[in-house]
Motif scaffolding. Structure first.
Motif, short mmCIF file in Angstrom:
data_model
loop_
_atom_site.label_atom_id
_atom_site.label_comp_id
_atom_site.label_asym_id
_atom_site.label_seq_id
_atom_site.Cartn_x
_atom_site.Cartn_y
_atom_site.Cartn_z
N LEU A 148 5.52 -8.03 -3.45
CA LEU A 148 5.16 -6.83 -4.22
C LEU A 148 4.38 -7.18 -5.48
O LEU A 148 3.40 -6.52 -5.82
CB LEU A 148 6.43 -6.06 -4.58
N MET A 149 4.80 -8.24 -6.17
CA MET A 149 4.08 -8.67 -7.37
C MET A 149 2.69 -9.17 -7.02
O MET A 149 1.72 -8.94 -7.76
CB MET A 149 4.87 -9.76 -8.09
N SER A 150 2.56 -9.84 -5.87
CA SER A 150 1.26 -10.32 -5.44
C SER A 150 0.30 -9.17 -5.16
O SER A 150 -0.85 -9.17 -5.59
CB SER A 150 1.42 -11.19 -4.18
N PHE A 151 0.77 -8.14 -4.43
CA PHE A 151 -0.07 -6.99 -4.14
C PHE A 151 -0.41 -6.21 -5.41
O PHE A 151 -1.52 -5.71 -5.56
CB PHE A 151 0.62 -6.07 -3.13
N MET A 152 0.55 -6.11 -6.32
CA MET A 152 0.30 -5.42 -7.57
C MET A 152 -0.83 -6.10 -8.34
O MET A 152 -1.73 -5.45 -8.87
CB MET A 152 1.57 -5.39 -8.42
N TYR A 153 -0.78 -7.44 -8.38
CA TYR A 153 -1.82 -8.18 -9.11
C TYR A 153 -3.18 -8.03 -8.44
O TYR A 153 -4.22 -7.95 -9.11
CB TYR A 153 -1.42 -9.65 -9.17
N ARG A 154 -3.20 -7.99 -7.12
CA ARG A 154 -4.48 -7.93 -6.42
C ARG A 154 -5.12 -6.56 -6.50
O ARG A 154 -6.35 -6.45 -6.57
CB ARG A 154 -4.27 -8.31 -4.94
N TYR A 155 -4.32 -5.50 -6.49
CA TYR A 155 -4.89 -4.17 -6.34
C TYR A 155 -4.75 -3.29 -7.58
O TYR A 155 -5.20 -2.15 -7.56
CB TYR A 155 -4.25 -3.46 -5.13
N ILE A 156 -4.15 -3.81 -8.66
CA ILE A 156 -4.04 -2.99 -9.87
C ILE A 156 -5.42 -2.72 -10.45
O ILE A 156 -5.69 -1.65 -11.01
CB ILE A 156 -3.12 -3.68 -10.90
N PHE A 157 -6.34 -3.69 -10.30
CA PHE A 157 -7.70 -3.50 -10.81
C PHE A 157 -8.46 -2.48 -9.98
O PHE A 157 -9.30 -1.74 -10.51
CB PHE A 157 -8.44 -4.84 -10.82
N VAL A 158 -8.16 -2.42 -8.71
CA VAL A 158 -8.78 -1.39 -7.86
C VAL A 158 -8.33 -0.01 -8.30
O VAL A 158 -9.12 0.94 -8.36
CB VAL A 158 -8.42 -1.64 -6.38
N LEU A 159 -7.04 0.13 -8.64
CA LEU A 159 -6.54 1.42 -9.10
C LEU A 159 -7.14 1.79 -10.44
O LEU A 159 -7.41 2.97 -10.71
CB LEU A 159 -5.01 1.37 -9.20
N PHE A 160 -7.37 0.79 -11.30
CA PHE A 160 -8.03 1.07 -12.58
C PHE A 160 -9.44 1.60 -12.36
O PHE A 160 -9.87 2.55 -13.03
CB PHE A 160 -8.07 -0.20 -13.44
N ASP A 161 -10.16 1.00 -11.44
CA ASP A 161 -11.51 1.48 -11.14
C ASP A 161 -11.47 2.91 -10.58
O ASP A 161 -12.33 3.74 -10.90
CB ASP A 161 -12.19 0.55 -10.14
N GLU A 162 -10.48 3.18 -9.74
CA GLU A 162 -10.34 4.53 -9.18
C GLU A 162 -10.05 5.54 -10.28
O GLU A 162 -10.61 6.65 -10.29
CB GLU A 162 -9.20 4.53 -8.15
N ALA A 163 -9.17 5.16 -11.22
CA ALA A 163 -8.87 6.05 -12.34
C ALA A 163 -10.09 6.28 -13.22
O ALA A 163 -10.33 7.39 -13.71
CB ALA A 163 -7.72 5.47 -13.16
N ILE A 204 -4.19 -0.93 4.00
CA ILE A 204 -4.04 -2.37 3.77
C ILE A 204 -2.92 -2.94 4.64
O ILE A 204 -3.06 -4.01 5.24
CB ILE A 204 -3.77 -2.64 2.28
N TYR A 205 -1.81 -2.21 4.73
CA TYR A 205 -0.68 -2.68 5.54
C TYR A 205 -1.09 -2.76 7.02
O TYR A 205 -0.75 -3.73 7.71
CB TYR A 205 0.51 -1.75 5.37
N SER A 206 -1.82 -1.77 7.50
CA SER A 206 -2.26 -1.80 8.91
C SER A 206 -3.20 -2.97 9.15
O SER A 206 -3.08 -3.67 10.17
CB SER A 206 -2.95 -0.48 9.25
N ALA A 207 -4.12 -3.22 8.22
CA ALA A 207 -5.06 -4.33 8.39
C ALA A 207 -4.33 -5.68 8.37
O ALA A 207 -4.65 -6.58 9.16
CB ALA A 207 -6.12 -4.30 7.30
N MET A 208 -3.35 -5.81 7.51
CA MET A 208 -2.60 -7.07 7.43
C MET A 208 -1.74 -7.28 8.67
O MET A 208 -1.60 -8.41 9.16
CB MET A 208 -1.73 -7.08 6.17
N THR A 209 -1.16 -6.20 9.19
CA THR A 209 -0.34 -6.31 10.39
C THR A 209 -1.19 -6.74 11.59
O THR A 209 -0.77 -7.58 12.40
CB THR A 209 0.35 -4.98 10.69
#
Length: 265
Positions: A148-163, A204-209
């Motif tokens: 969870l911490m790994s995904f948060m670090y990877r995609y928090i910047f994507v959410l910032f761009d979306e905001a 993302i979960y579907s792609a990783m699976t």
């Protein structure tokens, strides 16, 4: 692993996690009334910062964004904590009282949080987040937490761009309105951001699976404990034992009562 620009940066992330968590745990368990012990904690943290070649300016620059949140939470404690009244003032129909227990609780929150933030600044300045996650993985931390911490670090910047895109769209369509209407728009934006986050997480979960992700975090770096890591952890633990044992108060007791060292200890 070779050493970087300073000693602390070249340490194994496991040694830093163990050492820093030990310091924080000891600080949390130390009563706030032992202020001299917190002075020793502060000196210990300053010694680590000196070894890590982190200047006070760098520490204060990063603390500048975090301290206001702590003050906002702690500033009301002296007024709402029940206990013996230290000071009171009447403002109209309001009677504000500051209690001794509230003041000590305020100091407890400010001092322990401030020292913990300094440690956090040192850790973030000497350890990259992927290395920190790998250290947690090697320490057998719960895998779900690490993922969870790994995904948060990877995609928090994507959410910032979306905001930012949502804010930009709002600014282009804003022609002036009442404050209540702006609150409604902000609430709508938060809802849209939540829906987009949920949809992105599902994709993302579907792609990783599909690609066979099993929950294992892999890295090209290979960390290994060295004698420097062992000496660093040993030095931190010995310092904490001296502080927790109350050696300062025992030496003061020896000085006042003219007792021998073995009697004071």
């Amino acid at each position: 692993m070779g050493f970087a620009n300073n000693l602390v940066e070249g340490l194994d992330p496991r040694s830093k996690i163990i050492s820093f968590l030990s310091i924080i745990l000891c600080m949390v368990l130390t009563p706030i009334t032992r202020l001299k012990d917190f002075g020793l904690y502060f000196l210990l943290i300053l010694a680590i910062a000196f070894i890590a070649k982190i200047t006070p300016r760098q520490i204060l620059k990063r603390m500048f964004f975090l301290i206001p949140f702590i003050l906002f939470v702690a500033i009301f404690i002296p007024f709402i904590k029940e206990g013996n009244v230290y000071w009171s003032i009447k403002i109209g129909y309001w009677q504000l009282r500051v209690t001794y227990e509230g003041v000590w609780t305020f100091l407890n929150v400010i001092i322990k949080s401030g020292l913990s933030i300094i440690l956090l600044v040192i850790a973030s300045s000497t350890t990259t987040f992927p290395d920190f996650l790998q250290g947690m993985e090697m320490l057998r931390m719960p895998r779900l937490l690490v993922i969870l911490m790994s995904f948060m670090y990877r995609y928090i910047f994507v959410l910032f761009d979306e905001a930012k895109r949502l804010m930009r769209a709002r600014a282009l369509r804003y022609f002036g309105s009442r404050y209540s209407e702006q609150l409604w728009i902000i609430g709508y934006m938060i809802g849209v951001l939540f829906i987009r986050t949920f949809e992105r997480a599902r994709r993302i979960y579907s792609a990783m699976t599909i690609r066979g992700f099993t929950g294992e975090i892999r890295s090209i770096k290979r960390f290994q404990f060295s004698y420097i890591d062992f000496l660093f952890i040993t030095g931190i633990i010995i310092s904490l034992l001296f502080i927790v044992s109350g050696i300062v108060y025992k030496l003061e007791h020896m000085k006042i009562n003219n007792a021998h060292l073995w009697q004071a200890l």
